[in-house]
Design a protein around this motif. Structure first.
Motif, PDB file in Angstrom:
ATOM      1  N   SER A  53       0.812  -1.210   0.000  1.00  0.00           N
ATOM      2  CA  SER A  53       0.000   0.000   0.000  1.00  0.00           C
ATOM      3  C   SER A  53       0.845   1.259   0.000  1.00  0.00           C
ATOM      4  O   SER A  53       1.994   1.245   0.448  1.00  0.00           O
ATOM      5  CB  SER A  53      -0.910   0.032   1.228  1.00  0.00           C
ATOM      6  N   GLU A  54       0.241   2.326  -0.512  1.00  0.00           N
ATOM      7  CA  GLU A  54       0.870   3.640  -0.405  1.00  0.00           C
ATOM      8  C   GLU A  54       0.730   4.177   1.015  1.00  0.00           C
ATOM      9  O   GLU A  54       1.292   5.197   1.342  1.00  0.00           O
ATOM     10  CB  GLU A  54       0.212   4.607  -1.407  1.00  0.00           C
ATOM     11  N   SER A  55      -0.061   3.467   1.832  1.00  0.00           N
ATOM     12  CA  SER A  55      -0.278   3.930   3.205  1.00  0.00           C
ATOM     13  C   SER A  55      -0.022   2.801   4.205  1.00  0.00           C
ATOM     14  O   SER A  55      -0.551   1.698   4.063  1.00  0.00           O
ATOM     15  CB  SER A  55      -1.719   4.438   3.340  1.00  0.00           C
ATOM     16  N   GLU A  56       0.812   3.095   5.204  1.00  0.00           N
ATOM     17  CA  GLU A  56       1.108   2.096   6.244  1.00  0.00           C
ATOM     18  C   GLU A  56      -0.175   1.727   7.005  1.00  0.00           C
ATOM     19  O   GLU A  56      -0.338   0.590   7.445  1.00  0.00           O
ATOM     20  CB  GLU A  56       2.146   2.640   7.241  1.00  0.00           C
ATOM     21  N   ASP A  57      -1.095   2.705   7.165  1.00  0.00           N
ATOM     22  CA  ASP A  57      -2.340   2.440   7.888  1.00  0.00           C
ATOM     23  C   ASP A  57      -3.161   1.354   7.204  1.00  0.00           C
ATOM     24  O   ASP A  57      -3.762   0.503   7.865  1.00  0.00           O
ATOM     25  CB  ASP A  57      -3.186   3.718   7.986  1.00  0.00           C
ATOM     26  N   GLU A  58      -3.186   1.411   5.869  1.00  0.00           N
ATOM     27  CA  GLU A  58      -3.939   0.393   5.129  1.00  0.00           C
ATOM     28  C   GLU A  58      -3.318  -0.986   5.338  1.00  0.00           C
ATOM     29  O   GLU A  58      -4.016  -1.993   5.411  1.00  0.00           O
ATOM     30  CB  GLU A  58      -3.979   0.730   3.634  1.00  0.00           C
ATOM     31  N   LEU A  59      -1.998  -1.036   5.435  1.00  0.00           N
ATOM     32  CA  LEU A  59      -1.321  -2.321   5.670  1.00  0.00           C
ATOM     33  C   LEU A  59      -1.714  -2.890   7.021  1.00  0.00           C
ATOM     34  O   LEU A  59      -1.987  -4.082   7.160  1.00  0.00           O
ATOM     35  CB  LEU A  59       0.201  -2.145   5.624  1.00  0.00           C
ATOM     36  N   THR A  60      -1.760  -2.018   8.008  1.00  0.00           N
ATOM     37  CA  THR A  60      -2.135  -2.448   9.351  1.00  0.00           C
ATOM     38  C   THR A  60      -3.574  -2.963   9.350  1.00  0.00           C
ATOM     39  O   THR A  60      -3.894  -3.983   9.953  1.00  0.00           O
ATOM     40  CB  THR A  60      -1.963  -1.279  10.340  1.00  0.00           C
ATOM     41  N   ARG A  61      -4.419  -2.246   8.606  1.00  0.00           N
ATOM     42  CA  ARG A  61      -5.823  -2.643   8.526  1.00  0.00           C
ATOM     43  C   ARG A  61      -5.946  -4.025   7.854  1.00  0.00           C
ATOM     44  O   ARG A  61      -6.674  -4.902   8.323  1.00  0.00           O
ATOM     45  CB  ARG A  61      -6.595  -1.589   7.710  1.00  0.00           C
TER      46      ARG A  61
END
Ligand SMILES: [Zn+2]
Length: 436
Positions: free
Chosen positions: A298-306
């Motif tokens: 992902s372009e976003s670490e938050d999405e990876l965590t999700r």
């Protein structure tokens, strides 16, 4: 600084101009100043021009090295044999070479300034397991074989760059380390580059990664990713007599179906892939284990965590569904776990970095245009720590990366190597001499 028209220059302004005019303009190309690091300045230097001229008459040597390297198997964690050959080639070219604890080959080209380091790295490992036929088939400029482009072309270019600078006796301003690094692919989890950055952290000014073919892109944005493994185990048994006991494969399938229905945003772009699934011993046995491996990016670490939590929840739900529908729980229940196999941190090179300026200047000299890309490479590690880094192709063209049909065409590869050389010398700086 902007000056209003009509305003009289003050004494302070005049002083600034005197200082500016007194500064030597033809001194060493300063790696701190993108303007001075530009390619047209570099090509004023006769040694740099001689290094650039080395590539064209030596293309067949470079191609031969690429074939030789590619035909030495180098699965992750088994790069030793290939590393030994790269070490020998770097030594032959006159570098001081060592292999570090983790297996990286490091050849040093000492600069005037030994306190600052530029790393040029090409990963040695491939995705292909031991036993894969890595014989290269050649047809004119075209070569075919697993790993020929990723990263046979990068390693070959690394060797060629060393030959070119040594042939022309180029003395860099900053010390350059030419590195064949281990563990870029898959579960290698960038361990080679992690070790390089760890060991040279204080002195490391920039990292240029040579990965794959082409000259059409420059990776300045590190794509964050995680690799996860889900494992479900159970008692196992006979397909007929034990029918109805909880089945780990059933549970994994139930969980997987839930997981692949997870919604991911188009922006920030986020992806997932179930890349491997295995388990069971025979068609007439209730398996005692099942596992799958997932890659999330992902372009976003938050999405990876999700996504990581989504996988965990889906596996729990799959196990629960399977337990709920099983008729016979007397022989035991299902156990599960989800583990992080690897994680690649994200990061971005700033638009006004001297390294990007050096690349742009190199593009201009060789008549190339390239687009900015986001990708997952060895450059992730320095970028995530705020160290300037890019990943570029090593020239030529290629396709079928990570497949048995992988190919590389060396036609025009000199442009990629010249581009890399000018970028590296643009950021390392070159010591001036009288051989202009
Ligand atoms: Zn690669």
């Amino acid at each position: 600084m902007s000056r209003k028209p009509g305003r009289k220059p003050t004494v302070k302004h005049a002083l600034v101009w005197v200082i500016l005019l007194a500064m030597p303009v033809r001194s060493v190309a300063s790696p701190h100043s993108p303007r001075q690091a530009q390619g047209f300045r570099l090509t004023d230097n006769a040694r740099v021009r001689a290094a650039l001229d080395w590539f064209t008459p030596n293309i067949s040597w470079v191609n031969d090295q690429q074939v030789r390297i590619t035909e030495i198997p180098a699965p992750p964690f088994q790069e030793g044999q290939r590393a030994a050959v790269v070490k020998e080639l770097l030594s032959e070219a006159g570098l001081v070479v060592q292999i570090d604890k983790i297996g990286n080959v490091i050849g040093e080209l000492r600069g005037v300034n030994e306190k600052e380091i530029v790393v040029v790295a090409a990963h040695l490992d491939t995705v292909f397991p031991l036993g894969t036929d890595v014989k290269v088939r050649r047809d004119g400029s075209r070569m075919a074989g697993p790993g020929i482009s990723d990263n046979g072309s990068g390693v070959a270019a690394l060797l060629a760059l060393v030959r070119a600078v040594q042939f022309a006796h180029v003395k860099p301003q900053r010390t350059i380390l030419f590195v064949g690094d281990v563990g870029e692919e898959g579960e290698g989890n960038l361990r080679g580059m992690r070790a390089i950055v760890d060991n040279y952290r204080e002195r490391l000014k920039a990292v240029v990664v040579l990965d794959g073919s082409g000259t059409d892109h420059v990776t300045t944005k590190a794509l964050a990713s995680r690799r996860l493994e889900a494992l479900i185990t159970g008692p196992g048994g006979h397909s007929w007599s034990d029918f109805g006991m909880p089945n780990p494969i059933n549970a994994l399938v139930r969980g997987s179906v839930r997981f692949i229905n997870t919604k991911v945003p188009a922006s920030p772009r986020t992806t997932f892939n179930i890349g491997q699934i295995e388990g069971g011993t025979s068609v007439n046995s209730v398996p005692h284990e099942a596992r799958l491996k997932v890659d999330v990016r992902s372009e976003s670490e938050d999405e990876l965590t999700r996504l990581e939590s989504a996988l965990r929840e889906c596996i729990i739900a799959g196990v629960r569904d399977e337990m709920d529908s099983s008729r016979d729980r007397s022989k035991g229940k299902l156990e599960w776990k989800v583990e992080l196999l690897g994680s690649r941190p994200g990061g971005e090179l700033s638009e006004d970095s001297p390294l990007l300026a050096a690349l742009r200047a190199a593009d201009e000299v060789v008549g190339n245009e390239s687009r900015i890309e986001r990708s997952s490479t060895d450059a992730n590690i320095p970028l995530s720590l705020g160290i300037d880094a890019i990943s570029i192709g090593a020239g030529g063209s290629g396709g079928g990366a990570h497949s048995l049909q992988e190919w590389y065409d060396s036609a025009g590869r000199e442009r990629g190597m010249k581009r890399a050389l000018l970028t590296i010398l643009g950021i390392s700086g070159v010591a001036e001499d009288k051989a202009r």
